[in-house]
Design a protein around this motif. Structure first.
Motif: not given
Length: 332
Positions: A157-158, A160, A181, A184-187
């Protein structure tokens, strides 16, 4: 008295016809399998060598060759997330001499992931038996500054953006990443390979951040200290590596994604031949040496009936269609 005699004669005729019908059916079934197999057989693996499907196929090849007295050839046909090899078998003669180690990808995920499929995952095949199930394992390069899953999610998340490798679009390895993905909402950018044999070197070299690999492939590398495992994708810990937590307990509650491998023949393969395959394979899976080899590799041996496999496949198609839809993943 005459009426009773006529009844007896009629009953006798019906009984004789029934007996002759049963005898003909039995003879037909025996004819179908009595000479089977009388030439080399082929087990198609839809990915490159080294992964769980290949491991299973080679164990069966060795054991079946000894029992049936015919060569059982393992034929690796990778490509298109397993579709290339599966399609080859779908179009093969339905005589029992060419079968495929189908996967959760080729026979449940890909129909939702690919807009155009070269085969129908249900109609073009006859189920034989579920061979084994296994969790995937989230592995990362040792240089990634995260010692556990929570640290890894925070890092993602940090930063991006991250990359994740797979053995091909549509595999359980791929959709495990898509599920991660989404949750977690991670790109994360998916990097598909033609098999785990080409994907793993890039994870080892740090060119790709992570991979949800089959346990038989990555567990040895984790134990050698070459990769770091952050969790397994099943809802419970694997007996093969009880020290590795599940992803759900390590920081992502509700995460559950299991790989499976099963034998399928072309549609319309005679039932007696399917039964012969299933009976022998089930026996092999229960052999002590085979059970140990599979357990050591993180594979849970199964060996159910064709009907059980058909029902399981149906439920998996429904499950993964939702995951693919929610993630927006496409493989075209």
């Amino acid at each position: 008295m005459k009426f009773c005699l006529k009844q007896l004669r009629a009953s006798g005729a019906l009984a004789l016809a029934f007996a002759l019908g049963c005898a003909a059916t039995t003879a037909s079934a025996q004819t179908t399998t009595s000479g089977f197999p009388d030439k080399p057989l082929r087990i198609v693996v839809t990915f490159t060598s080294g992964g769980a499907p290949d491991t299973l196929a080679r164990i069966l090849s060795e054991k079946l060759s000894n029992v049936w007295g015919q060569p059982v050839i393992v034929d690796n046909k990778p490509g298109a997330g397993g579709n290339t090899g599966a399609d080859f078998v779908a179009k093969a003669p339905p005589d029992g001499y060419t079968i495929v180690v189908g996967t959760v990808g080729t026979h449940s995920i890909n129909p939702a992931l690919y807009s155009k499929m070269p085969y129908d995952a249900v109609k073009d095949f006859t189920p034989i038996t579920l061979l084994a199930t296994t969790p995937n394992m989230l592995v990362i390069n040792n240089e990634v500054p995260a010692k556990n899953l929570k640290d890894f999610i925070a890092l993602g998340k940090k930063e991006g953006k991250m990359t994740f490798a797979s053995s091909g679009s549509g595999t359980s390895i791929h959709v495990s990443g898509e599920l991660f993905k989404t949750m977690t909402g991670i790109d994360m950018v998916h990097i598909p390979y033609k098999g785990r044999a080409t994907a793993i070197p890039d994870v080892l070299g740090g060119r790709v951040t992570m991979m949800f690999d089959n346990m038989p492939s990555s567990l040895p590398l984790v134990r050698e200290g070459k990769l770091r495992a952050l969790g397994v994708t099943s809802s419970t810990r694997s007996p093969a590596a009880p020290e590795i937590p599940t992803i759900a307990e390590a920081g992502l509650p509700g995460f559950d994604a299991v790989s499976w491998f099963a034998l399928f023949a072309p549609a319309n393969t005679p039932k007696p031949i399917i039964e012969k395959w299933q009976t022998e394979v089930r026996r092999i899976l229960k052999l002590p040496d085979v059970a140990k080899r599979l357990a050591d590799a993180g594979l849970d041996a199964m060996g159910g009936t064709p009907d059980e496999l058909a029902a399981y496949q149906k439920s998996e198609i429904t499950k993964w269609a939702k995951v693919v839809k929610d993630s927006g993943a496409k493989a075209d």
